[in-house]
Design an enzyme around this catalytic site. Structure first.
Site, PDB file in Angstrom:
ATOM      1  N   HIS A  50      10.354  -3.455   1.832  1.00 49.42           N
ATOM      2  CA  HIS A  50       9.789  -3.885   3.102  1.00 49.42           C
ATOM      3  C   HIS A  50       9.407  -5.360   2.978  1.00 49.42           C
ATOM      4  O   HIS A  50       9.466  -5.925   1.880  1.00 49.42           O
ATOM      5  CB  HIS A  50       8.570  -3.023   3.477  1.00 49.42           C
TER       6      HIS A  50
HETATM    7  P1  TYD Z   1       3.484   1.097   0.998  1.00 50.02           P
HETATM    8  O1  TYD Z   1       2.954  -0.277   1.064  1.00 50.02           O
HETATM    9  O2  TYD Z   1       4.308   1.594   2.132  1.00 50.02           O
HETATM   10  O3  TYD Z   1       4.267   1.264  -0.378  1.00 50.02           O
HETATM   11  P2  TYD Z   1       5.851   1.352  -0.617  1.00 50.02           P
HETATM   12  O4  TYD Z   1       6.497   0.405   0.329  1.00 50.02           O
HETATM   13  O5  TYD Z   1       6.054   1.002  -2.051  1.00 50.02           O
HETATM   14  O6  TYD Z   1       6.187   2.793  -0.328  1.00 50.02           O
HETATM   15  O7  TYD Z   1       2.248   2.083   0.803  1.00 50.02           O
HETATM   16  C1  TYD Z   1       2.436   3.467   0.612  1.00 50.02           C
HETATM   17  C2  TYD Z   1       1.352   4.225   1.359  1.00 50.02           C
HETATM   18  O8  TYD Z   1       0.060   3.819   0.922  1.00 50.02           O
HETATM   19  C3  TYD Z   1       1.391   4.012   2.858  1.00 50.02           C
HETATM   20  O9  TYD Z   1       1.179   5.272   3.476  1.00 50.02           O
HETATM   21  C4  TYD Z   1       0.208   3.133   3.167  1.00 50.02           C
HETATM   22  C5  TYD Z   1      -0.735   3.390   2.019  1.00 50.02           C
HETATM   23  N1  TYD Z   1      -1.473   2.171   1.631  1.00 50.02           N
HETATM   24  C6  TYD Z   1      -2.799   2.032   1.997  1.00 50.02           C
HETATM   25  O10 TYD Z   1      -3.385   2.910   2.670  1.00 50.02           O
HETATM   26  N2  TYD Z   1      -3.476   0.902   1.630  1.00 50.02           N
HETATM   27  C7  TYD Z   1      -2.878  -0.075   0.888  1.00 50.02           C
HETATM   28  O11 TYD Z   1      -3.543  -1.087   0.546  1.00 50.02           O
HETATM   29  C8  TYD Z   1      -1.500   0.068   0.531  1.00 50.02           C
HETATM   30  C9  TYD Z   1      -0.769  -0.999  -0.245  1.00 50.02           C
HETATM   31  C10 TYD Z   1      -0.842   1.210   0.919  1.00 50.02           C
END
Ligand code: TYD
Length: 136
Positions: A50
């Site tokens: 992303h």
């Molecule tokens: P995400 O940033 O989408 O990670 P990736 O792209 O590696 O899958 O985060 C995964 C999940 O964690 C998403 O549901 C949002 C949650 N999240 C939070 O609640 N707070 C945060 O600071 C982060 C980074 C993620």
């Protein structure tokens, strides 16, 4: 590749164990508002895929190693992080993909803002269109 760069942090070598630190604004180009970390990554898994419209981040291999591939819509650059005293500065508007995590790797991320789902771009074609629109 934009302003992405490896930032060397302090390393206070000590026979009792080494110590590193990073200070918002002084050592990296943003104030730190959030820290999160990724761990227990099963072999072969990847994270990221992303971009963020505004968020800036510093990615640190606090333990172990992993790959970070950055893509600004024009070129891609791959970094292998494996030193707890090095950070990869990722400016806003850059697509990132993390993978090749070693067993026990801990990916620590310092972020310039609080979590905001609306600020993510999760579709690659949308990302390319976004880059074109901001470059025009
Ligand atoms: P995400 O940033 O989408 O990670 P990736 O792209 O590696 O899958 O985060 C995964 C999940 O964690 C998403 O549901 C949002 C949650 N999240 C939070 O609640 N707070 C945060 O600071 C982060 C980074 C993620």
């Amino acid at each position: 590749m934009n302003n992405a760069k490896i930032i060397q942090m302090a390393k206070i070598a000590d026979p009792r164990g080494n110590l590193s630190f990073v200070q918002g604004v002084k050592d990296i180009p943003f104030e730190i508002k959030r820290v999160y970390w990724i761990y227990d990554v099963p072999g072969g898994e990847s994270r990221g895929s992303h971009a963020h419209k505004e968020l800036q981040q510093l990615i640190i291999a606090a333990s172990g190693s992993f790959r970070v591939t950055l893509d600004d819509g024009k070129e891609k650059q791959t970094y292998y992080l494996n030193k707890p005293y090095e950070g990869l500065y990722v400016p806003s508007g850059v697509w990132r993909d993390l993978g090749d995590f070693s067993s026990g790797a801990v990916c620590m991320v310092l972020a310039s803002d609080y979590y905001n789902a609306d600020e993510y771009i999760r579709d690659y074609d949308e990302f390319l269109n976004y880059r074109k629109s901001v470059n025009e």
